[in-house]
Design a protein around this motif. Structure first.
Motif, PDB file in Angstrom:
ATOM      1  N   ARG A 114     -11.422   7.694  -3.798  1.00 30.65           N
ATOM      2  CA  ARG A 114     -10.029   7.823  -3.110  1.00 30.65           C
ATOM      3  C   ARG A 114      -9.983   9.244  -2.324  1.00 30.65           C
ATOM      4  NH1 ARG A 114      -7.840   3.084  -1.786  1.00 30.65           N
ATOM      5  NH2 ARG A 114      -5.816   3.989  -1.733  1.00 30.65           N
ATOM      6  N   HIS A 121      -1.105   5.073   1.518  1.00 29.90           N
ATOM      7  CA  HIS A 121      -0.736   3.519   1.344  1.00 29.90           C
ATOM      8  C   HIS A 121       0.252   3.384   2.407  1.00 29.90           C
ATOM      9  CE1 HIS A 121      -0.109  -0.100  -0.401  1.00 29.90           C
ATOM     10  NE2 HIS A 121       1.120   0.196  -0.600  1.00 29.90           N
ATOM     11  N   GLU A 124      -1.657   2.418   5.543  1.00 38.46           N
ATOM     12  CA  GLU A 124      -2.700   1.242   5.565  1.00 38.46           C
ATOM     13  C   GLU A 124      -2.402   0.036   6.175  1.00 38.46           C
ATOM     14  OE1 GLU A 124      -3.352   0.640   1.363  1.00 38.46           O
ATOM     15  OE2 GLU A 124      -4.831   2.131   1.152  1.00 38.46           O
TER      16      GLU A 124
END
Length: 299
Positions: A114, A121, A124
């Motif tokens: 990561r 996030h 995404e």
């Protein structure tokens, strides 16, 4: 380009077990990958048939020799990408070569590096992607960045040139770990490489810029994550495999939703034990053998 019957990605217990079965069945078999995590100084006391402790390294060495005895080619070579090719075969590109295979068995584990970006996030699917072949089309003539320090990142950056000339690479603060050949290709293509570290992303309704640790910004429309080496999730996304969180969904015969692609071991997320991985490798091999016999032209 080399043509094989079965290409196995991963040199762990599942991959080597599968190779023993496919090679014994007369399938031209190649196993790619480097020493798995289990091939270390781990003491293994609960593997059937060993009344004394055996190290993970010795177990993998024995499995490798056994697979090679039946004709398997085992190479320490990292796979960069897997794509559907022509006539139902799969095109596999590694750091050292290219292959066409009638069946592919994934036994790659589940690790994914990561990048450590605090709001990754949130973007995404809104500018952040893990698959050039899936999403590169949406960034035609736009400014894109590949995040990663190794050959996988370099390969992804070069693939992006099919869609846009505005490509650069950021290692996310990691030391550059690319081979000379890939570095030369990046230079020839005019793709700059930076070792800066991104702290956060910005943009209304979608990615429009990255902010580095020092507070400076760069305009970016697309950010492709390619940290470390290509792994399970990367192959799954590019092939369109059904996932169960970070694991590949397979049936009781280790078949994925894509014909000719099979998976075994930790990457399918069952009981994460060597004995289970070995059994799943055998099942995946049997399914792969059946598939190859069905689709491979008769000689």
């Amino acid at each position: 380009m080399r043509e094989v019957d079965v290409l196995i990605i991963g040199q762990g217990p599942a991959g080597l077990s599968a190779a023993i079965y496919t090679a014994r069945a007369g399938m031209k078999t190649v196993v790619l990958g480097c020493a798995p995590k289990v091939a270390g100084d781990y003491d293994i006391d609960n593997y059937f048939g060993f009344d004394e402790t055996i190290s993970g390294r010795e177990l993998i060495e024995r499995g490798t020799r056994q697979a090679q005895r039946f004709g398997t080619e085992v190479a320490c070579d990292r796979v960069l990408g897997v794509h559907l090719g022509e006539q139902g075969r799969y095109h596999v590109r590694s750091e050292q070569g290219e292959y066409e295979a009638w069946a592919v068995i994934l036994s790659t584990g589940v690790a994914r590096v990561r990048p450590g970006i605090e709001n990754l996030h949130d973007y995404e699917g809104k500018g952040v992607s893990y698959c050039v072949s899936c999403d590169g089309f949406f960034f035609r003539q736009k400014q894109v960045m590949v995040l990663g320090e190794g050959n996988f990142a370099a390969n992804q950056a070069l693939e992006l040139l099919h869609y846009t000339p505005k490509v650069h690479v950021c290692t996310q603060g990691k030391a550059l770990d690319m081979g000379a050949e890939f570095l030369d290709k990046l230079r020839e293509a005019g793709i700059p490489v930076s070792e800066r570290k991104i702290a956060k992303l910005a943009g209304e309704g979608g990615l429009s810029s990255v902010q580095y640790e020092d507070g400076e910004h760069d305009a970016v429309d697309g950010l492709f994550i390619a940290m470390g080496q290509a792994g399970t999730s990367d192959f799954a996304v590019s092939l369109g495999l059904v996932m169960r969180k970070q694991f590949i969904e397979v049936d009781e015969q280790q078949r994925t939703n894509i014909p000719g692609i099979f998976a075994a071991g930790d990457c399918v997320g069952r009981f994460l034990q060597i004995s289970v991985a070995v059994g799943e490798g055998a099942l995946a091999a049997r399914s792969a053998i059946e598939h190859v016999k069905k689709v491979r032209p008769k000689e």
